[in-house]
Enzyme design. Sequence first.
Site, PDB file in Angstrom:
ATOM      1  N   HIS A 253      38.412  42.605  49.602  1.00 52.49           N
ATOM      2  CA  HIS A 253      38.388  42.682  48.140  1.00 52.49           C
ATOM      3  C   HIS A 253      39.810  42.596  47.623  1.00 52.49           C
ATOM      4  O   HIS A 253      40.738  43.091  48.264  1.00 52.49           O
ATOM      5  CB  HIS A 253      37.750  44.001  47.675  1.00 52.49           C
ATOM      6  CG  HIS A 253      37.251  43.924  46.273  1.00 52.49           C
ATOM      7  ND1 HIS A 253      38.079  44.172  45.192  1.00 52.49           N
ATOM      8  CD2 HIS A 253      36.042  43.584  45.771  1.00 52.49           C
ATOM      9  CE1 HIS A 253      37.372  44.006  44.091  1.00 52.49           C
ATOM     10  NE2 HIS A 253      36.141  43.647  44.405  1.00 52.49           N
ATOM     11  N   GLU A 307      28.900  42.942  48.159  1.00 54.16           N
ATOM     12  CA  GLU A 307      28.004  41.822  48.410  1.00 54.16           C
ATOM     13  C   GLU A 307      27.248  41.944  49.726  1.00 54.16           C
ATOM     14  O   GLU A 307      26.179  41.366  49.887  1.00 54.16           O
ATOM     15  CB  GLU A 307      28.784  40.505  48.378  1.00 54.16           C
ATOM     16  CG  GLU A 307      29.482  40.211  47.056  1.00 54.16           C
ATOM     17  CD  GLU A 307      28.535  39.969  45.903  1.00 54.16           C
ATOM     18  OE1 GLU A 307      27.504  40.651  45.820  1.00 54.16           O
ATOM     19  OE2 GLU A 307      28.830  39.098  45.083  1.00 54.16           O
TER      20      GLU A 307
HETATM   21  N1  ACO Z   1      37.277  37.855  56.399  1.00 57.30           N
HETATM   22  C1  ACO Z   1      38.366  37.513  57.134  1.00 57.30           C
HETATM   23  N2  ACO Z   1      39.613  37.505  56.650  1.00 57.30           N
HETATM   24  C2  ACO Z   1      39.776  37.853  55.373  1.00 57.30           C
HETATM   25  C3  ACO Z   1      38.700  38.221  54.543  1.00 57.30           C
HETATM   26  C4  ACO Z   1      37.405  38.217  55.105  1.00 57.30           C
HETATM   27  N3  ACO Z   1      36.321  38.548  54.376  1.00 57.30           N
HETATM   28  N4  ACO Z   1      39.160  38.523  53.321  1.00 57.30           N
HETATM   29  C5  ACO Z   1      40.486  38.333  53.350  1.00 57.30           C
HETATM   30  N5  ACO Z   1      40.861  37.927  54.598  1.00 57.30           N
HETATM   31  C6  ACO Z   1      42.199  37.631  55.059  1.00 57.30           C
HETATM   32  C7  ACO Z   1      42.713  36.339  54.457  1.00 57.30           C
HETATM   33  O1  ACO Z   1      42.327  35.216  55.219  1.00 57.30           O
HETATM   34  C8  ACO Z   1      44.198  36.570  54.460  1.00 57.30           C
HETATM   35  O2  ACO Z   1      44.684  36.353  55.771  1.00 57.30           O
HETATM   36  P1  ACO Z   1      46.163  35.689  55.986  1.00 57.30           P
HETATM   37  O3  ACO Z   1      47.109  36.638  55.296  1.00 57.30           O
HETATM   38  O4  ACO Z   1      46.291  35.652  57.461  1.00 57.30           O
HETATM   39  O5  ACO Z   1      46.089  34.358  55.315  1.00 57.30           O
HETATM   40  C9  ACO Z   1      44.318  38.070  54.193  1.00 57.30           C
HETATM   41  O6  ACO Z   1      43.081  38.651  54.606  1.00 57.30           O
HETATM   42  C10 ACO Z   1      44.554  38.387  52.736  1.00 57.30           C
HETATM   43  O7  ACO Z   1      43.564  37.711  51.979  1.00 57.30           O
HETATM   44  P2  ACO Z   1      43.712  37.375  50.462  1.00 57.30           P
HETATM   45  O8  ACO Z   1      43.269  35.951  50.279  1.00 57.30           O
HETATM   46  O9  ACO Z   1      45.020  37.782  49.928  1.00 57.30           O
HETATM   47  O10 ACO Z   1      42.677  38.322  49.840  1.00 57.30           O
HETATM   48  P3  ACO Z   1      42.142  38.213  48.381  1.00 57.30           P
HETATM   49  O11 ACO Z   1      42.467  39.457  47.699  1.00 57.30           O
HETATM   50  O12 ACO Z   1      42.527  36.964  47.679  1.00 57.30           O
HETATM   51  O13 ACO Z   1      40.600  38.070  48.713  1.00 57.30           O
HETATM   52  C11 ACO Z   1      38.303  38.040  48.609  1.00 57.30           C
HETATM   53  C12 ACO Z   1      39.574  38.778  48.182  1.00 57.30           C
HETATM   54  C13 ACO Z   1      38.284  36.683  47.938  1.00 57.30           C
HETATM   55  C14 ACO Z   1      37.084  38.835  48.132  1.00 57.30           C
HETATM   56  C15 ACO Z   1      38.318  37.886  50.153  1.00 57.30           C
HETATM   57  O14 ACO Z   1      38.386  39.150  50.773  1.00 57.30           O
HETATM   58  C16 ACO Z   1      37.127  37.094  50.670  1.00 57.30           C
HETATM   59  O15 ACO Z   1      37.167  35.867  50.686  1.00 57.30           O
HETATM   60  N6  ACO Z   1      36.007  37.794  51.104  1.00 57.30           N
HETATM   61  C17 ACO Z   1      34.845  37.104  51.563  1.00 57.30           C
HETATM   62  C18 ACO Z   1      33.974  36.660  50.381  1.00 57.30           C
HETATM   63  C19 ACO Z   1      33.318  37.834  49.672  1.00 57.30           C
HETATM   64  O16 ACO Z   1      32.825  38.772  50.282  1.00 57.30           O
HETATM   65  N7  ACO Z   1      33.287  37.755  48.323  1.00 57.30           N
HETATM   66  C20 ACO Z   1      32.699  38.793  47.461  1.00 57.30           C
HETATM   67  C21 ACO Z   1      33.764  39.657  46.857  1.00 57.30           C
HETATM   68  S1  ACO Z   1      33.077  41.025  45.950  1.00 57.30           S
HETATM   69  C22 ACO Z   1      32.709  40.377  44.422  1.00 57.30           C
HETATM   70  O17 ACO Z   1      33.345  39.497  43.936  1.00 57.30           O
HETATM   71  C23 ACO Z   1      31.560  40.929  43.661  1.00 57.30           C
END
Ligand code: ACO
Length: 381
Positions: A253, A307
């Site tokens: 998140h 989710e």
């Molecule tokens: N699985 C694996 N790795 C992840 C995940 C995940 N679910 N989420 C983040 N990371 C990793 C990224 O790849 C990144 O790695 P890196 O630094 O090696 O490139 C690191 O963690 C940081 O990620 P960010 O992109 O900075 O995280 P951000 O805050 O932008 O992402 C998000 C938040 C979009 C929700 C992300 O965690 C994600 O894509 N989750 C999966 C999709 C999901 O569950 N969405 C629903 C969100 S809840 C809602 O909106 C109601």
Amino acid sequence: MNILLSRSPTGLDGVPAAETVLSHVDGERGELIIAGERVDDLARGCSFEGVTARLWSGGSGQAIGEAEVRAALGAGRQRAFARLPQLLAATPSLPIVDGLRAAIAALHAEGGLADEATIVGALPVITGALVRRSQGTSPVPPDATLGHAADTLAMIHGRRPDDREAAALDAYLVTVSDHGMNASTFATRVVASTKADLFAAVTAGYCALTGPLHGGAPEPVLEMLDAIGDASRIRPWIDAALSRGERLMGFGHRIYRVRDPRADVLKGAISRLAAGTDLPFAGEVEAYARDALRRAKPNRPLDTNVEFFTAILLDALKIPRQAFTPVFAVARAAGWTAHAREQQRTGRLLRPSSAYVGPMPKVGSDKPPVRTAQLRGSVLR
Ligand code: ACO
């Protein structure tokens, strides 16, 4: 110091875009407050109509009671059903999630009635009709005497839900009704800030919701559980996905650095709904995914988000997975309409700046172009 200088300018992390009385997310403590109440307390003691009354009161600055909301939503559902042929006119070949987008865009003010109730009332009617059309069955008219959650299930399934089913969906609708400055709420507020009407603002919010990084995640969560298949494949499947650099749906998140508080509220709603849902398997997947994410990203706390359990709860309610995002929108429409109203009432035109990193025109043949880095510094200061 300008906040943009200390953080990534591309994701607006930590930038307050508005003042709001509607909801607050504390990502360090894992706390969500909606209109003055913790989400777990709200989901225990408040109906969707109740939380909507709080949100609309906050957004409009005028006290609106739960009974008033219940009556307005019942009437809103009936109005939408009467207009269903027009609302669905542009949707025949579209999947459910896209059909709802087209139908929301076809909503408009209906002489003197509150726009909020027209929008929030219409969403379950349209969603129910689109689900039933995908199954080759006719739309079911709303029953204004039912609660919004119970009527949503009735219009999807064509039968009145039992009390446990209605309570489970009600808990879900309350839990996800609002959530700070999430992407869809921000989109809604940007449009509302131009003084465009609530219909335009909510159409934008819904469009933002549909992406898999936001409200489009629950369907891929179920696909992930299907692909894993059984307990023996949990470790190899998750390890392989992470080593390919894939994201695990339902985890991570932007704001929460600990577990999303909504995940446990929904987990509780699932266990009250039915023993015999897929929770033991999902629980094992969740536990291993959290461990694996800790190992894979030691510097980035990644925990279960709302989710993951949304997918399991809506699946247990036999809502087709293609309708998960629309059902999320049924709930979040309460927050979007309140935020749009609040933005129009108290906010300013939202108009951020950008950091230009492209080429610059030559000022004169004897003068070198301005360097991008110099320009970025000047924009941010
Ligand atoms: N699985 C694996 N790795 C992840 C995940 C995940 N679910 N989420 C983040 N990371 C990793 C990224 O790849 C990144 O790695 P890196 O630094 O090696 O490139 C690191 O963690 C940081 O990620 P960010 O992109 O900075 O995280 P951000 O805050 O932008 O992402 C998000 C938040 C979009 C929700 C992300 O965690 C994600 O894509 N989750 C999966 C999709 C999901 O569950 N969405 C629903 C969100 S809840 C809602 O909106 C109601």
